[in-house]
Design a protein around this motif. Structure first.
Motif, short mmCIF file in Angstrom:
data_model
loop_
_atom_site.label_atom_id
_atom_site.label_comp_id
_atom_site.label_asym_id
_atom_site.label_seq_id
_atom_site.Cartn_x
_atom_site.Cartn_y
_atom_site.Cartn_z
N GLU A 2 -72.16 75.68 -35.87
CA GLU A 2 -73.53 75.71 -36.37
C GLU A 2 -73.70 76.89 -37.32
OE1 GLU A 2 -76.27 75.89 -33.13
OE2 GLU A 2 -75.72 73.93 -32.38
N PRO A 3 -74.71 76.83 -38.20
CA PRO A 3 -74.98 77.98 -39.07
C PRO A 3 -75.28 79.23 -38.25
CG PRO A 3 -76.22 76.06 -39.78
CD PRO A 3 -75.60 75.71 -38.47
N LEU A 4 -75.17 80.36 -38.89
CA LEU A 4 -75.39 81.64 -38.22
C LEU A 4 -76.80 81.79 -37.69
CD1 LEU A 4 -73.47 84.02 -40.62
CD2 LEU A 4 -72.77 83.26 -38.34
N GLY A 5 -77.79 81.37 -38.45
CA GLY A 5 -79.18 81.55 -38.04
C GLY A 5 -79.63 82.99 -38.22
N GLY A 6 -80.87 83.16 -38.59
CA GLY A 6 -81.45 84.50 -38.69
C GLY A 6 -80.97 85.33 -39.86
N VAL A 7 -80.31 84.72 -40.85
CA VAL A 7 -79.88 85.49 -42.02
C VAL A 7 -80.49 84.89 -43.27
CG1 VAL A 7 -77.71 86.25 -40.98
CG2 VAL A 7 -77.72 84.18 -42.34
N ALA A 8 -80.87 85.75 -44.20
CA ALA A 8 -81.38 85.28 -45.49
C ALA A 8 -80.20 84.73 -46.28
CB ALA A 8 -82.04 86.43 -46.24
N TRP A 9 -80.38 83.55 -46.85
CA TRP A 9 -79.28 82.91 -47.57
C TRP A 9 -79.78 82.27 -48.84
CZ3 TRP A 9 -74.36 83.65 -46.55
CH2 TRP A 9 -73.43 82.91 -47.28
N PRO A 10 -79.07 82.37 -49.93
CA PRO A 10 -77.80 83.08 -50.06
C PRO A 10 -78.00 84.56 -50.32
CG PRO A 10 -78.32 82.03 -52.15
CD PRO A 10 -79.43 81.66 -51.18
N PRO A 11 -77.04 85.38 -49.91
CA PRO A 11 -77.13 86.80 -50.26
C PRO A 11 -76.76 86.99 -51.73
CG PRO A 11 -75.05 86.37 -49.17
CD PRO A 11 -75.83 85.07 -49.15
N GLU A 12 -77.02 88.17 -52.23
CA GLU A 12 -76.51 88.50 -53.56
C GLU A 12 -74.99 88.38 -53.50
OE1 GLU A 12 -78.14 89.36 -56.44
OE2 GLU A 12 -79.91 88.73 -55.30
N PRO A 13 -74.35 88.01 -54.60
CA PRO A 13 -72.89 87.95 -54.57
C PRO A 13 -72.30 89.28 -54.09
CG PRO A 13 -73.71 86.93 -56.57
CD PRO A 13 -74.90 87.58 -55.89
N ILE A 14 -71.25 89.17 -53.30
CA ILE A 14 -70.56 90.34 -52.75
C ILE A 14 -69.36 90.60 -53.64
CG2 ILE A 14 -69.31 91.26 -50.76
CD1 ILE A 14 -70.99 89.21 -49.06
N LYS A 15 -69.29 91.80 -54.19
CA LYS A 15 -68.18 92.13 -55.10
C LYS A 15 -67.24 93.12 -54.43
CE LYS A 15 -70.96 91.10 -59.05
NZ LYS A 15 -71.58 91.46 -60.28
N THR A 16 -65.95 92.82 -54.52
CA THR A 16 -64.91 93.73 -54.05
C THR A 16 -64.19 94.24 -55.29
OG1 THR A 16 -63.13 92.09 -53.88
CG2 THR A 16 -64.63 92.29 -51.98
N GLU A 17 -63.10 94.93 -55.08
CA GLU A 17 -62.33 95.45 -56.21
C GLU A 17 -61.88 94.33 -57.15
OE1 GLU A 17 -58.12 97.77 -56.90
OE2 GLU A 17 -59.29 98.23 -55.10
N ARG A 18 -61.48 93.17 -56.58
CA ARG A 18 -60.93 92.09 -57.40
C ARG A 18 -61.68 90.77 -57.30
NH1 ARG A 18 -54.96 91.80 -55.18
NH2 ARG A 18 -56.14 91.81 -53.24
N LEU A 19 -62.53 90.62 -56.29
CA LEU A 19 -63.09 89.32 -55.96
C LEU A 19 -64.61 89.32 -55.95
CD1 LEU A 19 -60.79 88.71 -52.87
CD2 LEU A 19 -60.43 87.86 -55.20
N VAL A 20 -65.17 88.11 -55.98
CA VAL A 20 -66.61 87.91 -55.78
C VAL A 20 -66.75 86.85 -54.70
CG1 VAL A 20 -68.77 87.13 -56.82
CG2 VAL A 20 -67.16 88.47 -58.18
N LEU A 21 -67.59 87.13 -53.71
CA LEU A 21 -67.94 86.15 -52.68
C LEU A 21 -69.36 85.70 -52.99
CD1 LEU A 21 -65.63 87.85 -51.35
CD2 LEU A 21 -66.68 87.27 -49.17
N ARG A 22 -69.53 84.39 -53.11
CA ARG A 22 -70.82 83.84 -53.54
C ARG A 22 -71.03 82.46 -52.95
NH1 ARG A 22 -69.34 79.86 -56.84
NH2 ARG A 22 -67.46 80.08 -58.10
N GLU A 23 -72.23 81.93 -53.14
CA GLU A 23 -72.55 80.57 -52.72
C GLU A 23 -71.82 79.58 -53.64
OE1 GLU A 23 -76.57 78.42 -51.29
OE2 GLU A 23 -76.69 79.37 -53.24
N SER A 24 -71.51 78.40 -53.13
CA SER A 24 -70.80 77.41 -53.94
C SER A 24 -71.68 76.87 -55.05
CB SER A 24 -70.28 76.27 -53.06
OG SER A 24 -71.34 75.48 -52.60
N GLU A 25 -71.01 76.37 -56.07
CA GLU A 25 -71.65 75.77 -57.23
C GLU A 25 -70.91 74.48 -57.57
OE1 GLU A 25 -71.31 78.79 -60.25
OE2 GLU A 25 -72.60 80.19 -59.15
N ALA A 26 -71.49 73.66 -58.42
CA ALA A 26 -70.86 72.40 -58.80
C ALA A 26 -69.47 72.62 -59.39
CB ALA A 26 -71.76 71.63 -59.78
N ARG A 27 -69.26 73.69 -60.12
CA ARG A 27 -67.96 73.95 -60.75
C ARG A 27 -66.84 74.19 -59.74
NH1 ARG A 27 -67.26 80.04 -62.03
NH2 ARG A 27 -68.96 81.00 -60.86
#
Length: 178
Positions: A2-27
């Motif tokens: 089940e979903p986590l519950g109790g969290v605002a979604w989607p969060p701002e994209p999360i950026k690491t040194e090399r990556l971005v974690l984000r919500e999915s898109e059609a692309r």
């Protein structure tokens, strides 16, 4: 699950040194189809699904729900991180957040999974502080076992399921991810 519950979604994209974690898109649809149909990706997950079935069943914008992150490298999806509530799992895991991950084979061996999972766990610790996280994998999946240890998961139990030995680990909220 089940979903986590109790969290605002989607969060701002999360950026690491090399990556971005984000919500999915059609692309991202093509990469999702590849993840679900890949024999390599699904070796320890019950095997791949037929590509034509995956193509037919995958929506235009796949996996768009709280706790599902696309992992992006240089503007292209290379994997997915999942955080969701375990519901039909081992008793030690039920109700806890469960971490899952899938990466395309061309992204293996570069530390992207560790970097992305650590970022997702840091986000989780910020939005649901004090909650433990579980992770299950086949013991035969050496790479996943190494990743679990690197992320601070410790063994809770081993069990037989789906014709193979499984490993269940837990990460306490105080564990620092690297």
């Amino acid at each position: 699950m089940e979903p986590l519950g109790g969290v605002a979604w989607p969060p701002e994209p999360i950026k690491t040194e090399r990556l971005v974690l984000r919500e999915s898109e059609a692309r991202d649809r093509t990469a999702f189809v590849e993840l679900l149909a890949s024999p390599e990706v699904n070796t320890y997950l019950g095997g791949p699904r037929p590509r034509d079935e995956v193509e037919r069943e995958t929506p235009e914008v796949p996996e768009r729900w709280p706790g599902s992150f696309v992992v992006e490298l240089d503007g292209t999806m290379i994997g997915q991180i999942l955080l969701r509530r375990a519901t039909k799992h081992r008793p030690a895991a039920v109700g806890k957040a469960d971490l899952g991950y899938l990466f395309l084979p061309q992204a293996w061996g570069f530390g992207y999974a560790a970097e992305a999972c650590a970022a997702a766990l840091d986000w989780f610790d910020g939005v649901l502080p004090g909650e433990p996280v579980v992770l299950a994998t086949q013991t035969a999946n050496v790479g996943s076992m190494r990743l679990a240890a690197k992320l601070g998961f410790t063994e809770v139990e081993r069990f037989e399921a789906w014709g193979a030995e499984q490993w269940l680990g837990m990460r306490s909220p105080a564990t620092q991810s690297t």
